[in-house]
Design a protein around this motif. Structure first.
Motif, PDB file in Angstrom:
ATOM      1  N   UNK A   1     -10.124  -9.614  -1.532  1.00 43.39           N
ATOM      2  CA  UNK A   1      -8.863  -9.549  -2.364  1.00 43.39           C
ATOM      3  C   UNK A   1      -7.380  -9.664  -1.531  1.00 43.39           C
ATOM      4  N   UNK A   2      -6.973 -10.817  -1.909  1.00 46.61           N
ATOM      5  CA  UNK A   2      -5.949 -11.236  -1.148  1.00 46.61           C
ATOM      6  C   UNK A   2      -4.396 -10.715  -2.063  1.00 46.61           C
ATOM      7  N   UNK A   3      -4.191  -9.725  -1.722  1.00 50.21           N
ATOM      8  CA  UNK A   3      -3.002  -8.870  -2.274  1.00 50.21           C
ATOM      9  C   UNK A   3      -1.814  -8.919  -1.384  1.00 50.21           C
ATOM     10  N   UNK A   4      -0.725  -9.344  -1.926  1.00 50.20           N
ATOM     11  CA  UNK A   4       0.304  -9.125  -0.813  1.00 50.20           C
ATOM     12  C   UNK A   4       0.764  -7.519  -0.716  1.00 50.20           C
ATOM     13  N   UNK A   5       1.351  -7.099   0.382  1.00 48.27           N
ATOM     14  CA  UNK A   5       1.736  -5.652   0.513  1.00 48.27           C
ATOM     15  C   UNK A   5       3.049  -5.643   0.718  1.00 48.27           C
ATOM     16  N   UNK A   6       4.169  -5.101  -0.319  1.00 48.82           N
ATOM     17  CA  UNK A   6       5.389  -5.188  -0.366  1.00 48.82           C
ATOM     18  C   UNK A   6       5.887  -4.089   0.234  1.00 48.82           C
ATOM     19  N   UNK A   7       6.715  -3.841   1.236  1.00 40.59           N
ATOM     20  CA  UNK A   7       7.159  -2.611   1.995  1.00 40.59           C
ATOM     21  C   UNK A   7       8.442  -3.096   2.720  1.00 40.59           C
ATOM     22  N   UNK A   8       8.973  -1.935   3.300  1.00 48.73           N
ATOM     23  CA  UNK A   8      10.061  -2.228   4.473  1.00 48.73           C
ATOM     24  C   UNK A   8       9.375  -2.930   5.501  1.00 48.73           C
ATOM     25  N   UNK A   9      10.655  -3.620   6.281  1.00 50.58           N
ATOM     26  CA  UNK A   9       9.964  -4.565   7.354  1.00 50.58           C
ATOM     27  C   UNK A   9       9.329  -3.590   8.603  1.00 50.58           C
ATOM     28  N   UNK A  10       9.918  -2.320   8.884  1.00 53.27           N
ATOM     29  CA  UNK A  10       9.235  -1.441   9.785  1.00 53.27           C
ATOM     30  C   UNK A  10       7.708  -0.856   9.472  1.00 53.27           C
TER      31      UNK A  10
END
Ligand SMILES: [Zn+2]
Ligand SMILES: [Zn+2]
Length: 430
Positions: free
Chosen positions: A79-88
């Motif tokens: 599953x190629x799902x993008x992970x959205x989060x803070x850069x750190x």
């Protein structure tokens, strides 16, 4: 809007919530539960592949393994799902996943995923306060005060707004307290301490007394801490207090990790900024990686990762210091089942050496003084007050017994709440 709990509401660890609206779905966190039993290592979110295959994006609150370390399983399943989060969080998460993988391997179990799976995680770093879109959802994040990069997550669908707090803390020594958005239909709130009162100043006072007691006895105090977060807060605390010339030994990894705070201008409190600006480490003895614990002179304070004495330098120091009754082992965070930390807290006092040989007996005193990382009863009242009576309140990050007590206390002040058993769904009518 439907909220499906894959884990982490009526339990601590393996946090994962699937949020759906029509044909659109996103995941909030995908963590592991650190538990080692005879037949398995770790527990993972309970979610069918069919559910996961509909996910258009993961929004990750922070890098801790109980929120992030199951993510490479998605890669493993293609599953190629993008992970959205803070850069750190994007920078730190692969380390936490790799470290979880290593812990499973060290316990002689087959690793849950490969190093390539970890390296193939695809992150989409986002700034706090800027809305981004995944499918039909608008998403916004803000600083949660728990560790560098940690975020609360606001998900706005067609007819509902859901606030997932992730792990939040209002009394971090270095970070600003969270400002939660108002006007929401539902909140999933970190309730790790249940209805317990936990004031950081009081905890620090207790820690100082325990250190002084150990120093007076001419002993060495071992403070096992996590690599990022409490480890750096502990450094700031020890810099502030008077230790009357007692040497403090600190693992270099802990001081190196101060760079994550230095790179976190948007989340630092005024105290955090002034701590980093006036940083003077000459008070400490910094020990490089691979330093072999020697017979140090006492009294002394030793600050080492990891926090549960399950790996890394703290375990080596534990073995060196455990037998001498003048010494103290002070645990400051939760201890997962099966770790040396948990065994000590359960009263176990006879341990086997690392390799072979005679068992040894723990003579050192063992103390648990919680360093605050989550909201306590006072914080929960403050945080939930704006939502009383008009918002669905879901308790997360809390075992069944404590969440039951917390729900009863909240009810007394007019806030109804509930937990979500793993595998259950809450439907918010639209
Ligand atoms: Zn956390
Ligand atoms: Zn957590």
């Amino acid at each position: 809007m439907d909220i499906f709990c894959g884990g982490g509401s009526a339990e601590q660890g393996r946090t994962a919530y699937l949020i759906s609206e029509g044909t659109h779905s996103i995941l909030l966190d995908f963590g592991v539960q650190r538990v080692f039993a005879g037949t398995y290592a770790g527990r993972y979110p309970q979610m069918e592949l069919e559910m996961l295959s509909r996910v258009e994006g993961v929004v990750l609150s922070h890098a801790h393994e109980d929120h992030s370390a199951a993510l490479p399983l998605l890669v493993k399943q293609g599953l190629k799902v993008p992970v959205y989060c803070h850069r750190l969080t994007a920078a730190l998460t692969p380390m936490y996943c790799a470290s979880w993988r290593g812990a499973v391997e060290n316990a002689n179990f087959c690793p849950p995923y490969s190093k390539e799976d970890v390296n193939s995680l695809f992150f989409s770093p986002q700034e706090f306060g800027k809305v981004f879109t995944i499918g039909s959802f608008d998403v916004e994040m803000g600083p949660s005060g728990h560790m560098p990069g940690s975020a609360w997550i606001l998900v706005t669908g067609k007819s509902h707004k859901l606030l997932y707090t992730g792990d939040i803390c209002r009394e971090n020594r270095l970070l600003i307290p969270p400002q939660l958005p108002a006007d929401i239909s539902a909140i999933i709130i970190n309730s790790a301490y249940g209805a317990q009162s936990m004031r950081q100043a009081k905890q620090e006072e207790e820690l100082l007394l325990a250190l002084e007691h150990c120093m007076r006895n001419g002993g060495a105090a071992l403070l096992p801490v996590p690599r990022i977060g409490r480890g750096q807060e502990m450094v700031s605390c020890l810099l502030q207090i008077s230790l009357s010339g007692v040497p403090v030994y600190i693992d270099k990894g802990l001081t190196d990790a101060l760079k994550y705070y230095q790179d976190y201008h948007e989340g630092l409190s005024a105290e955090g900024k002034s701590f980093l600006q006036g940083l003077d480490m000459s008070k400490f003895n910094i020990l490089p990686a691979g330093f072999e614990p020697a017979k140090i002179s006492k009294p002394a304070i030793i600050v080492m990762p990891d926090a549960m004495l399950s790996a890394g330098p703290s375990e080596k120091w534990f073995r060196l210091l455990a037998e001498d009754e003048r010494n103290s082992i002070i645990l400051t965070g939760s201890q997962a089942a099966g770790t040396i930390g948990a065994r000590l807290l359960s009263g176990e006092r006879i341990f086997l050496p690392e390799n072979s040989g005679e068992p040894f007996i723990i003579g050192a005193s063992v103390k648990k003084i919680t360093w605050k990382a989550h909201p306590d009863w006072e914080d929960l009242q403050y945080l939930l007050a704006p939502f009383a009576g008009r918002t669905e309140v879901i308790l997360g990050h809390c075992n069944v017994e404590n969440s039951g007590k917390l729900a009863a206390e909240l009810k007394k002040i007019g806030i109804s709440s509930r937990i979500m058993p793993t595998g259950s769904t809450i439907h918010l009518p639209g």
